[in-house]
Scaffold this motif. Sequence first.
Motif, PDB file in Angstrom:
ATOM      1  N   ALA B 143       0.851  -1.212  -0.084  1.00 12.57           N
ATOM      2  CA  ALA B 143      -0.115   0.061  -0.031  1.00 12.57           C
ATOM      3  C   ALA B 143       0.653   1.318   0.093  1.00 12.57           C
ATOM      4  CB  ALA B 143      -0.859  -0.004   1.342  1.00 12.57           C
ATOM      5  N   ARG B 144       1.975   1.355  -0.806  1.00 12.09           N
ATOM      6  CA  ARG B 144       2.867   2.449  -0.869  1.00 12.09           C
ATOM      7  C   ARG B 144       2.148   3.800  -1.266  1.00 12.09           C
ATOM      8  NH1 ARG B 144       8.432   1.918  -4.220  1.00 12.09           N
ATOM      9  NH2 ARG B 144       7.167   1.892  -5.839  1.00 12.09           N
ATOM     10  N   SER B 145       1.524   3.828  -2.225  1.00 10.02           N
ATOM     11  CA  SER B 145       0.400   5.087  -2.548  1.00 10.02           C
ATOM     12  C   SER B 145      -0.309   5.488  -1.496  1.00 10.02           C
ATOM     13  CB  SER B 145      -0.453   4.784  -3.723  1.00 10.02           C
ATOM     14  OG  SER B 145       0.295   4.039  -4.866  1.00 10.02           O
ATOM     15  N   PHE B 146      -0.886   4.518  -0.741  1.00  6.74           N
ATOM     16  CA  PHE B 146      -1.447   4.900   0.522  1.00  6.74           C
ATOM     17  C   PHE B 146      -0.646   5.695   1.576  1.00  6.74           C
ATOM     18  CE2 PHE B 146      -2.790   3.977   4.942  1.00  6.74           C
ATOM     19  CZ  PHE B 146      -3.939   4.446   5.176  1.00  6.74           C
ATOM     20  N   TRP B 147       0.532   4.906   1.849  1.00  9.26           N
ATOM     21  CA  TRP B 147       1.327   5.648   2.892  1.00  9.26           C
ATOM     22  C   TRP B 147       1.762   7.114   2.204  1.00  9.26           C
ATOM     23  CZ3 TRP B 147       0.809   4.241   7.491  1.00  9.26           C
ATOM     24  CH2 TRP B 147       0.267   3.013   7.610  1.00  9.26           C
ATOM     25  N   ARG B 148       2.194   7.193   1.088  1.00  7.49           N
ATOM     26  CA  ARG B 148       2.411   8.509   0.432  1.00  7.49           C
ATOM     27  C   ARG B 148       1.445   9.539   0.689  1.00  7.49           C
ATOM     28  NH1 ARG B 148       5.228   6.580  -5.542  1.00  7.49           N
ATOM     29  NH2 ARG B 148       6.743   5.337  -4.433  1.00  7.49           N
ATOM     30  N   ALA B 149       0.152   9.251   0.430  1.00  4.24           N
ATOM     31  CA  ALA B 149      -0.945  10.210   0.483  1.00  4.24           C
ATOM     32  C   ALA B 149      -0.987  10.519   2.229  1.00  4.24           C
ATOM     33  CB  ALA B 149      -2.095   9.350   0.068  1.00  4.24           C
ATOM     34  N   PRO B 154      -1.232  16.462   5.134  1.00  8.34           N
ATOM     35  CA  PRO B 154      -1.052  17.632   6.069  1.00  8.34           C
ATOM     36  C   PRO B 154      -0.670  19.002   5.224  1.00  8.34           C
ATOM     37  CG  PRO B 154       0.006  15.737   7.053  1.00  8.34           C
ATOM     38  CD  PRO B 154      -0.515  15.257   5.781  1.00  8.34           C
ATOM     39  N   VAL B 155       0.228  18.692   4.167  1.00  9.40           N
ATOM     40  CA  VAL B 155       0.594  19.630   3.175  1.00  9.40           C
ATOM     41  C   VAL B 155      -0.610  20.483   2.812  1.00  9.40           C
ATOM     42  CG1 VAL B 155       1.940  20.263   1.316  1.00  9.40           C
ATOM     43  CG2 VAL B 155       2.741  18.494   2.727  1.00  9.40           C
ATOM     44  N   LEU B 156      -1.679  19.804   2.393  1.00  6.35           N
ATOM     45  CA  LEU B 156      -2.888  20.285   1.615  1.00  6.35           C
ATOM     46  C   LEU B 156      -3.810  21.162   2.733  1.00  6.35           C
ATOM     47  CD1 LEU B 156      -3.900  17.136  -0.165  1.00  6.35           C
ATOM     48  CD2 LEU B 156      -2.549  18.948  -1.013  1.00  6.35           C
ATOM     49  N   VAL B 204       4.610  20.556  15.347  1.00  5.22           N
ATOM     50  CA  VAL B 204       3.490  20.687  14.562  1.00  5.22           C
ATOM     51  C   VAL B 204       3.906  21.032  12.985  1.00  5.22           C
ATOM     52  CG1 VAL B 204       1.491  22.177  14.301  1.00  5.22           C
ATOM     53  CG2 VAL B 204       1.893  21.165  16.291  1.00  5.22           C
ATOM     54  N   SER B 205       4.990  22.066  12.939  1.00  5.02           N
ATOM     55  CA  SER B 205       5.407  22.545  11.655  1.00  5.02           C
ATOM     56  C   SER B 205       6.047  21.277  10.917  1.00  5.02           C
ATOM     57  CB  SER B 205       6.139  23.552  11.712  1.00  5.02           C
ATOM     58  OG  SER B 205       7.496  23.327  12.266  1.00  5.02           O
ATOM     59  N   LEU B 206       6.760  20.256  11.458  1.00  5.57           N
ATOM     60  CA  LEU B 206       7.299  19.114  10.834  1.00  5.57           C
ATOM     61  C   LEU B 206       6.170  18.492  10.453  1.00  5.57           C
ATOM     62  CD1 LEU B 206       9.836  17.419  13.332  1.00  5.57           C
ATOM     63  CD2 LEU B 206      10.121  18.489  11.050  1.00  5.57           C
ATOM     64  N   TRP B 207       4.991  18.090  11.220  1.00  9.57           N
ATOM     65  CA  TRP B 207       3.832  17.165  10.515  1.00  9.57           C
ATOM     66  C   TRP B 207       3.435  17.863   9.376  1.00  9.57           C
ATOM     67  CZ3 TRP B 207      -1.178  18.520  10.462  1.00  9.57           C
ATOM     68  CH2 TRP B 207      -2.161  17.287  10.258  1.00  9.57           C
ATOM     69  N   ALA B 208       3.247  19.192   9.326  1.00  9.85           N
ATOM     70  CA  ALA B 208       2.533  20.023   8.749  1.00  9.85           C
ATOM     71  C   ALA B 208       3.104  20.072   7.326  1.00  9.85           C
ATOM     72  CB  ALA B 208       2.076  21.396   9.027  1.00  9.85           C
ATOM     73  N   HIS B 209       4.629  20.316   7.372  1.00  9.59           N
ATOM     74  CA  HIS B 209       5.156  20.465   5.814  1.00  9.59           C
ATOM     75  C   HIS B 209       6.189  19.091   5.477  1.00  9.59           C
ATOM     76  CE1 HIS B 209       3.725  24.432   6.328  1.00  9.59           C
ATOM     77  NE2 HIS B 209       4.463  24.675   7.500  1.00  9.59           N
ATOM     78  N   MET B 210       6.511  18.279   6.452  1.00  7.96           N
ATOM     79  CA  MET B 210       7.307  17.245   5.825  1.00  7.96           C
ATOM     80  C   MET B 210       6.971  16.516   4.851  1.00  7.96           C
ATOM     81  SD  MET B 210       8.072  13.906   6.301  1.00  7.96           S
ATOM     82  CE  MET B 210       6.728  13.150   7.079  1.00  7.96           C
ATOM     83  N   GLY B 211       5.677  16.058   4.676  1.00 12.19           N
ATOM     84  CA  GLY B 211       5.261  15.491   3.402  1.00 12.19           C
ATOM     85  C   GLY B 211       5.843  16.082   2.119  1.00 12.19           C
ATOM     86  N   PHE B 212       5.911  17.415   2.176  1.00  8.14           N
ATOM     87  CA  PHE B 212       6.020  18.278   0.970  1.00  8.14           C
ATOM     88  C   PHE B 212       7.716  17.908   0.473  1.00  8.14           C
ATOM     89  CE2 PHE B 212       7.992  22.238  -0.845  1.00  8.14           C
ATOM     90  CZ  PHE B 212       7.280  22.254  -2.330  1.00  8.14           C
TER      91      PHE B 212
END
Lengths: 360, 338
Positions: B143-149, B154-156, B204-212
């Motif tokens: 489920a790689r796509s799921f984990w990527r999403a 949070p970036v969105l 919190v800022s890590l969580w919010a931007h890390m995905g990007f």
Amino acid sequence: MGEIKLTDIKKSFGSVHVLKDIDLHIKDGEFIVFVGPSGCGKSTLLRTIAGLEKVTGGEIEIDGKRVNEVTAADRGLAMVFQSYALYPHMSVRQNLAFGLENSNMPKAEVAERITEAARMLEIEPYLERRPGQLSGGQRQRVAIGRAIVRRPTAFLLDEPLSNLDAELRVSTRAELAALHARIGSTMIYVTHDQVEAMTLAHRIVVMRAGKIEQVGTPLELYNTPANRFVAGFIGAPHMNFLSAEVVEQEAGKTTLLIGGSHRLLVPISGQKLSVGDKLTVGIRPQHITLANDPGSLTVKVRLVEALGSETVIHADLNGEKLLAVVPGQRQISPGDEAHFSVAGAPLHLFDGNGLRVKDK
Amino acid sequence: MSTTTNTSRLGSLLMAPVHLLMRIIDVPLRSLQKATGISGMAAFFLAPNMLIFGIFVLLPLVINFVYSMTGGTAFFLAERNFVGAEQYSRLFTCGSYLDPMSCQEDAFWTAVGNTFWFVILQVTLMILVALVTALILNRDLAARSFWRAVFFFPVLLSPVVVGLIWKWILQRQGLLNFGLYQFGVEPYTWLTDRNWTFVATIGVSLWAHMGFYALILLAGLQAIPKDLYEAAEMDGTKPARVFWRITLPLLMPNLLVVVVLALIRAVQIFDEVYVLTGGGPGTSTFYLTQYIYETGFASALRNPGLAAAASILMGLVLVVLTLIQLGIGQRGEKKGKR
């Protein structure tokens, strides 16, 4: 030593069976070429030997030892990749040294091996350059050099010439053959180019759809192809195939009817042949000659390719395509009627299943 | 066959208004090109964007600079008096730069100090976490796509939403305390503890931007040819050596982009922190952008000139960081060409 034995090798990706019951014995020092169309499993077979893919079934032995569970690094093989797989951020010297450093080899020995390989491959002037600064041919040498420095029991080469231009391919091919003669190690070479296979191999393994179709020396495959596929694959241009019917059977001789009306006497007394059998006759384009004799095959010329030293004639025989390569330059044009003679030509007969009809 | 015909019919139907529009604007555009030449057309097409850029970026920049040279509390430039570099000297009047309290504008230097530590810690952690996440997501996971999403989602979110979500989690009667209470842990006032709020803003800022950033690194990882890893495998290279000698050097261009982007973003930290902690408790999460905002707009004794001067200074820092990025990028390009 570099003897490799494959017994009943199977490989599946999910429900797709890529390799089916492969049996092959590669002798020490042999140059063996896997050839076949795209997707036939030749690269996968090479990768299973390398240890980059695990087999689903069967045994791989190197010098008498089973290596199914042995890692790629510990099989003592070296691979040259189609893309060369050189590390772009390292110099040529670092590329050559990288694998040796893994085994904590003394620096002096690493340097010695690099110097030796560089001299052999004539890449000494480029040792401090990065791969990006080299031409395709130079990169290719570095990739081979990286394999040589490891002094492997066998070299695995995956379409190593396919990224080179035609001219360079011919010269590099000759160099590879010379290199093999010099090193003497076993080499397994994958290609889809039958000219490479014919020129380099001691023995060729022709593969199709995950199976070995025939193993033999280049001339064995050319002269006595085991089936229609091998006959069509080996030799350029491809062999002509004409449908034929057995119309007469005598002791030692069979008469076939081809092209609707032409009777052809073949010196074959295939036991299983009987009057009425449908066969395929294979004739190499180089074995057809132009004749004036009205008793020969009358064809309609579709296309003429004048290559200077020879002329390639694409013709039509009663709805079937027929290609002839005749020496020299000929005054013949599309639309003309011509007479093709196959008298004295080696004929290959294949039964309904495409298998070679053997004489007795 | 009929499906193809239907699709093409539908396509031409949909494209009809577009074709019509093209035909209408074709005439004036052709005559314009005849009059101005090709280079004139380039200017014509660039004009709308340049206009927007001019009005919303360039002009405010200039106005902001003018504001920084004026004093008083009035908002209209006409009502403000010119004071020269007074606002800048006020910001820089300090007994010791290491002690914010010795400065005339102690809040500014407190914010600078907080922002500095925030940037150092947050960017370091961001790079590490994003890199590890990218490395994990690059593997053949189920489920790689799921984990990527999941990591990108949070970036969105809008920063205000991010702030609110974490406020609900961290406040005294929030989700975290509720969860801990189930295990017999006493509720704790996370958002009134100076140390915890600083940690919380980083988290919190890590969580919010890390995905990007993980996504940028993941793209870089996927651009590394698999053959290189197979060649390393044939050579018996240990995983750690593969990472240090192959993956990391080849990922470096992406990594540098991520470092600079994360740096710039961290210097600008504001919205989610403002919603989550309001800069408190005390001044523990009081960062530079909040200082500018409050000085210029929110405090009782607002001073737009001082805020403008502070934002010009922050802008300079960002310009330097951006130039570093450009420099690194160009060096990387040259290297790639060699």
